[in-house]
Design a protein around this motif. Structure first.
Motif, PDB file in Angstrom:
ATOM      1  N   ASP A  80      28.672   6.878   5.869  1.00 57.39           N
ATOM      2  CA  ASP A  80      29.939   7.425   6.238  1.00 57.39           C
ATOM      3  C   ASP A  80      29.852   8.164   7.436  1.00 57.39           C
ATOM      4  O   ASP A  80      30.817   8.689   8.129  1.00 57.39           O
ATOM      5  N   GLY A  81      28.627   8.170   8.020  1.00 54.59           N
ATOM      6  CA  GLY A  81      28.490   8.873   9.493  1.00 54.59           C
ATOM      7  C   GLY A  81      28.305  10.400   9.318  1.00 54.59           C
ATOM      8  O   GLY A  81      28.413  10.896  10.365  1.00 54.59           O
ATOM      9  N   VAL A  82      28.112  10.861   8.137  1.00 52.36           N
ATOM     10  CA  VAL A  82      27.685  12.291   7.799  1.00 52.36           C
ATOM     11  C   VAL A  82      26.286  12.583   8.140  1.00 52.36           C
ATOM     12  O   VAL A  82      25.591  11.614   7.501  1.00 52.36           O
ATOM     13  N   GLU A  83      26.009  13.578   8.838  1.00 51.33           N
ATOM     14  CA  GLU A  83      24.414  14.034   8.991  1.00 51.33           C
ATOM     15  C   GLU A  83      24.055  14.749   8.024  1.00 51.33           C
ATOM     16  O   GLU A  83      24.805  15.718   7.547  1.00 51.33           O
ATOM     17  N   LEU A  84      23.201  14.651   7.225  1.00 51.96           N
ATOM     18  CA  LEU A  84      22.611  15.334   6.164  1.00 51.96           C
ATOM     19  C   LEU A  84      21.104  15.541   6.144  1.00 51.96           C
ATOM     20  O   LEU A  84      20.451  14.836   6.740  1.00 51.96           O
ATOM     21  N   PRO A  85      20.821  16.638   5.287  1.00 46.32           N
ATOM     22  CA  PRO A  85      19.483  16.940   5.396  1.00 46.32           C
ATOM     23  C   PRO A  85      18.424  15.979   4.506  1.00 46.32           C
ATOM     24  O   PRO A  85      18.902  15.599   3.303  1.00 46.32           O
ATOM     25  N   ALA A  86      17.176  15.815   4.504  1.00 46.80           N
ATOM     26  CA  ALA A  86      16.167  14.993   3.684  1.00 46.80           C
ATOM     27  C   ALA A  86      14.768  15.737   3.982  1.00 46.80           C
ATOM     28  O   ALA A  86      14.478  16.432   4.856  1.00 46.80           O
ATOM     29  N   VAL A  87      13.821  15.286   3.077  1.00 46.38           N
ATOM     30  CA  VAL A  87      12.453  15.751   3.098  1.00 46.38           C
ATOM     31  C   VAL A  87      11.917  14.343   2.689  1.00 46.38           C
ATOM     32  O   VAL A  87      12.068  13.674   1.784  1.00 46.38           O
ATOM     33  N   VAL A  88      10.571  14.147   3.382  1.00 44.10           N
ATOM     34  CA  VAL A  88       9.768  13.033   3.043  1.00 44.10           C
ATOM     35  C   VAL A  88       8.421  13.663   3.038  1.00 44.10           C
ATOM     36  O   VAL A  88       7.890  14.125   3.833  1.00 44.10           O
ATOM     37  N   SER A  89       7.835  12.936   2.079  1.00 47.99           N
ATOM     38  CA  SER A  89       6.346  13.098   2.119  1.00 47.99           C
ATOM     39  C   SER A  89       5.537  11.805   1.992  1.00 47.99           C
ATOM     40  O   SER A  89       5.946  10.949   1.813  1.00 47.99           O
ATOM     41  N   ARG A  90       4.229  12.121   2.408  1.00 53.80           N
ATOM     42  CA  ARG A  90       3.493  10.921   2.640  1.00 53.80           C
ATOM     43  C   ARG A  90       1.890  11.527   1.891  1.00 53.80           C
ATOM     44  O   ARG A  90       1.455  12.751   2.351  1.00 53.80           O
ATOM     45  N   GLY A  91       1.134  10.793   0.994  1.00 49.06           N
ATOM     46  CA  GLY A  91       0.309  11.210   0.461  1.00 49.06           C
ATOM     47  C   GLY A  91      -1.084  10.130   0.354  1.00 49.06           C
ATOM     48  O   GLY A  91      -0.615   8.880   0.516  1.00 49.06           O
ATOM     49  N   TRP A  92      -2.156  10.613   0.376  1.00 47.60           N
ATOM     50  CA  TRP A  92      -3.413   9.517   0.699  1.00 47.60           C
ATOM     51  C   TRP A  92      -4.581  10.114   0.018  1.00 47.60           C
ATOM     52  O   TRP A  92      -4.799  11.420   0.156  1.00 47.60           O
ATOM     53  N   ILE A  93      -5.526   9.490  -0.257  1.00 45.13           N
ATOM     54  CA  ILE A  93      -6.776  10.010  -0.493  1.00 45.13           C
ATOM     55  C   ILE A  93      -7.911   9.428   0.553  1.00 45.13           C
ATOM     56  O   ILE A  93      -7.600   8.350   1.148  1.00 45.13           O
ATOM     57  N   GLU A  94      -8.720  10.038   0.888  1.00 45.12           N
ATOM     58  CA  GLU A  94     -10.129   9.842   1.891  1.00 45.12           C
ATOM     59  C   GLU A  94     -11.348   9.461   0.981  1.00 45.12           C
ATOM     60  O   GLU A  94     -12.138   8.924   1.796  1.00 45.12           O
ATOM     61  N   GLU A  95     -11.354   9.761  -0.237  1.00 45.24           N
ATOM     62  CA  GLU A  95     -12.586   9.291  -1.054  1.00 45.24           C
ATOM     63  C   GLU A  95     -12.286   8.826  -2.257  1.00 45.24           C
ATOM     64  O   GLU A  95     -11.296   9.330  -3.086  1.00 45.24           O
ATOM     65  N   GLU A  96     -13.035   7.824  -2.649  1.00 44.86           N
ATOM     66  CA  GLU A  96     -12.617   7.200  -4.057  1.00 44.86           C
ATOM     67  C   GLU A  96     -12.876   8.384  -5.350  1.00 44.86           C
ATOM     68  O   GLU A  96     -13.792   9.300  -5.276  1.00 44.86           O
ATOM     69  N   GLY A  97     -12.124   8.129  -6.384  1.00 48.33           N
ATOM     70  CA  GLY A  97     -12.595   9.094  -7.511  1.00 48.33           C
ATOM     71  C   GLY A  97     -12.851   8.177  -8.872  1.00 48.33           C
ATOM     72  O   GLY A  97     -12.074   7.379  -8.937  1.00 48.33           O
ATOM     73  N   TRP A  98     -13.774   8.740  -9.551  1.00 44.90           N
ATOM     74  CA  TRP A  98     -14.236   7.997 -10.408  1.00 44.90           C
ATOM     75  C   TRP A  98     -14.504   8.747 -11.683  1.00 44.90           C
ATOM     76  O   TRP A  98     -14.857   9.956 -11.505  1.00 44.90           O
ATOM     77  N   GLY A  99     -14.021   8.443 -13.000  1.00 39.81           N
ATOM     78  CA  GLY A  99     -14.534   8.915 -14.191  1.00 39.81           C
ATOM     79  C   GLY A  99     -16.011   9.046 -14.448  1.00 39.81           C
ATOM     80  O   GLY A  99     -16.811   8.318 -13.789  1.00 39.81           O
ATOM     81  N   ASP A 100     -16.487   9.778 -15.459  1.00 39.59           N
ATOM     82  CA  ASP A 100     -17.809   9.869 -15.505  1.00 39.59           C
ATOM     83  C   ASP A 100     -18.747   8.427 -16.150  1.00 39.59           C
ATOM     84  O   ASP A 100     -19.702   8.333 -15.646  1.00 39.59           O
ATOM     85  N   ASP A 101     -17.731   7.710 -16.815  1.00 43.62           N
ATOM     86  CA  ASP A 101     -18.641   6.251 -16.840  1.00 43.62           C
ATOM     87  C   ASP A 101     -18.340   5.378 -15.943  1.00 43.62           C
ATOM     88  O   ASP A 101     -19.139   4.218 -15.893  1.00 43.62           O
ATOM     89  N   HIS A 102     -17.696   5.773 -14.725  1.00 44.67           N
ATOM     90  CA  HIS A 102     -17.553   4.752 -13.500  1.00 44.67           C
ATOM     91  C   HIS A 102     -17.203   3.498 -13.831  1.00 44.67           C
ATOM     92  O   HIS A 102     -17.248   2.586 -12.943  1.00 44.67           O
ATOM     93  N   LYS A 103     -16.332   3.561 -15.017  1.00 45.69           N
ATOM     94  CA  LYS A 103     -15.409   2.275 -15.331  1.00 45.69           C
ATOM     95  C   LYS A 103     -14.038   2.406 -15.008  1.00 45.69           C
ATOM     96  O   LYS A 103     -13.548   1.204 -14.976  1.00 45.69           O
TER      97      LYS A 103
END
Length: 277
Positions: free
Chosen positions: A187-210
């Protein structure tokens, strides 16, 4: 209702009305954002730290949501393109082509300020203690000014231990940034917003590596509507290794991805109430 816009977002709203020079004959071409979801979601991820370009993308997202004939539970997305993570260091040895992508959207029962207040909680396990045995958030930038809107950017680091079925736990460290901006609705109305971006840089593994997460990229969008309500969109591109991979079909994994996004919506809204925000 008078809309109060974020300080730098006002400048972003002005910038998106300008044109970028085409470099010949004094002509200019308007700045545009994608209109198709499979291109728009990566665009929003790539330009999350640019309030002006982000504003254009959110306007396009608003038009997409308004124009669709039916509201589906979710949408499967192609892998992120390489240029979408050009300023991110992915886990070594990974390829974006190995990720599975999905997107879901839904209205929220919480206001935009309530979502911001929740984002600023150092202990994020409250979103769902059954899903996370650890979810500790540290504030690298903007922790003292993002909440009241005196700054537009929040940078966080998150030490996490994901709890899965069969007593599987997967530890990993997650970066997540947040950007305030504005958008123009249908409708042409200017409104507020928030945008997030997430990521990992190292793999994550459980104790069994499975069981582990090899790579993960998330996009969260919070758009305030003219009536004050918030519409939320979340996309996830992930490569996980699970012990059930040999028996689970692709369609099952895709369904679980979309279901997980909706669970985040519900868990967050419930946690906001439980925390009295």
């Amino acid at each position: 209702m008078t809309q109060v816009l974020f300080p730098n977002a006002r400048r972003a709203a002005l910038l998106v009305t300008l044109a970028w020079s085409a470099g010949c004959g004094g002509k200019t071409d308007p700045v545009t954002a994608p209109t198709e979801l499979e291109d728009l979601a990566p665009y929003l991820f790539q330009h999350q730290d640019d309030a002006a370009l982000l504003s254009l993308g959110l306007t396009s997202l608003s038009k997409w949501a308004d124009a669709r004939a039916t509201v589906d539970d979710g949408y499967i997305l192609p892998s992120l393109p390489e240029d979408a993570i050009e300023d991110i260091t992915p886990p070594p040895g990974t390829s974006l082509s190995d990720t599975m992508g999905g997107l879901a959207d839904a209205p929220s029962t919480a206001t935009l300020q309530q979502h911001i207040d929740f984002i600023l909680l150092p202990d994020q396990t409250v979103v769902d203690p059954d899903d996370y045995s650890t979810f500790d958030r540290t504030f690298i930038e903007g922790g003292d000014c993002f909440g009241d809107g005196s700054c537009d950017r929040l940078v966080t680091g998150n030490d996490m231990v994901k709890t899965a079925a069969f007593n599987v736990t997967i530890p990993y460290f997650y970066f997540k940034d947040y950007q305030r901006t504005t958008y123009t609705d249908v409708d042409g109305v200017e409104l507020p917003a928030v945008v997030s971006r997430g990521w990992i840089e190292e793999e994550g593994w459980g104790d069994d590596h499975k069981n582990g997460v090899r790579q993960s990229y998330t996009l969260d969008v919070f758009q305030e509507a003219a009536d004050g309500k918030v519409h939320r969109t979340q996309a996830l591109w992930t490569e996980m290794v699970l012990i059930i991979d040999d028996v689970a079909s692709q369609s099952f994994l895709e369904d679980q991805l979309i279901l997980g996004l909706h669970d985040v919506f519900d868990d967050t809204d419930n946690a906001i109430v439980e925390q009295g925000l």
